[in-house]
Design an enzyme around this catalytic site. Structure first.
Site, PDB file in Angstrom:
ATOM      1  N   SER A  83       0.784  -1.324   0.220  1.00 38.20           N
ATOM      2  CA  SER A  83      -0.105   0.115  -0.161  1.00 38.20           C
ATOM      3  C   SER A  83       0.947   1.240  -0.106  1.00 38.20           C
ATOM      4  O   SER A  83       0.466   2.377  -0.255  1.00 38.20           O
ATOM      5  CB  SER A  83      -0.823   0.057   1.288  1.00 38.20           C
ATOM      6  OG  SER A  83      -0.111  -0.240   2.251  1.00 38.20           O
TER       7      SER A  83
ATOM      8  N   HIS B 188      -0.791   5.849   6.908  1.00 38.13           N
ATOM      9  CA  HIS B 188      -0.116   5.675   5.731  1.00 38.13           C
ATOM     10  C   HIS B 188       0.490   7.316   5.547  1.00 38.13           C
ATOM     11  O   HIS B 188      -0.554   8.172   5.845  1.00 38.13           O
ATOM     12  CB  HIS B 188      -1.178   5.251   4.412  1.00 38.13           C
ATOM     13  CG  HIS B 188      -1.257   3.755   4.531  1.00 38.13           C
ATOM     14  ND1 HIS B 188      -2.031   3.145   5.460  1.00 38.13           N
ATOM     15  CD2 HIS B 188      -0.471   2.704   3.651  1.00 38.13           C
ATOM     16  CE1 HIS B 188      -2.041   1.755   5.165  1.00 38.13           C
ATOM     17  NE2 HIS B 188      -0.952   1.488   4.307  1.00 38.13           N
TER      18      HIS B 188
END
Length: 267
Positions: A42, A248
């Protein structure tokens, strides 16, 4: 051999060496002629920023798309996928590579050691339970991940033998100085435990990628001072909508953290 023949041979050899020394090395192909393939999890697919699409949550605003936009290579393809492990990368992403591939980038290994479950667990439990969860991840990191990384890197080199392969690390997630980290934010002991495990993962990635002859790109310096809980974070804290963005990089993290790290590793 006669003296005359010996002298002639020396003259010929000397002339050839002079010509070779005077001939410039073949210029490297400009980046506009490169075929670029992005692999990984990711952090390479672009989770955390805008524009995520499909089951793999790929975004043109992740670092691979930003590098493509800045350098305009001949071809660009991202097969990076949210949730990817070394095993799924080897089974489903390597078909994108070939002998004509010039550049390969990747982040991988975080999901192998249970990155997501560790951070989520630490969000919900006590400091001591968080530390215990990090130790579980460390056990996998030390005893299982090295061989998986070695096999992954070997497969990439075999599929793309002529490519520059850049392995990028993970940013240290949390600022440890700011006591307040938002509603439901991590305590400082939890942040320190996760950061220590994070740093150990980066150390392993650096060692195994360099041992394989690949290019290591550390992003810790680029993200320094911009962790979660800092005044200007380049990573998302726990996010409700969309939940996958949690922990993230945000758009600043990809643009100002990952992109310069990748570009610098290729200079």
């Amino acid at each position: 051999m006669s003296r005359r023949t010996t002298v002639l041979a020396c003259l010929v050899t000397s002339t050839l060496l002079t010509l070779v020394a005077a001939t410039p090395a073949a210029a490297a192909a400009p980046r506009s002629e490169w075929d670029y393939v992005a692999l990984g999890d990711s952090y390479s697919s672009g989770v955390g920023t805008s524009g995520q699409t499909g089951l793999c949550l790929r975004s043109a605003n992740g670092y691979p798309g930003l590098w493509d936009k800045a350098n305009d290579p001949k071809t660009f393809r991202s097969v990076a996928c949210s949730g990817a492990t070394t095993s799924s990368l080897r089974s489903s992403q390597l078909s994108a590579l070939g002998t004509g591939t010039d550049l390969v980038t990747l982040t991988i290994g975080g999901n192998d050691v249970g990155f997501a479950s560790t951070v989520i667990t630490c969000t919900l439990v006590s400091d001591s339970a968080c530390a215990a969860k990090v130790e579980e991840a460390r056990d996998i990191l030390e005893n299982e991940l090295p061989a998986k990384l070695d096999a992954t890197y070997a497969d990439i080199k075999r599929k793309a033998p002529n490519a520059k392969v850049v392995v990028l690390g993970y940013p240290i997630l949390f600022d440890e100085k700011n006591a307040y980290c938002g509603v439901g934010g991590m305590s400082i002991p939890k942040r320190k435990a996760i950061n220590a495990g994070n740093a150990e993962l980066n150390d392993l990635l650096a060692a195994r990628s360099q041992a394989a002859g690949l290019i290591w790109s550390d992003v810790e310096d680029e993200f320094a001072g911009h962790g979660i809980c800092a005044s200007s974070p380049w990573l998302n804290n726990l996010t409700v909508v969309p939940p996958q963005n949690s922990f993230h990089p945000n758009s600043s993290g990809y643009k100002n953290g990952y992109l310069p790290a990748l570009s610098g590793s290729l200079d």
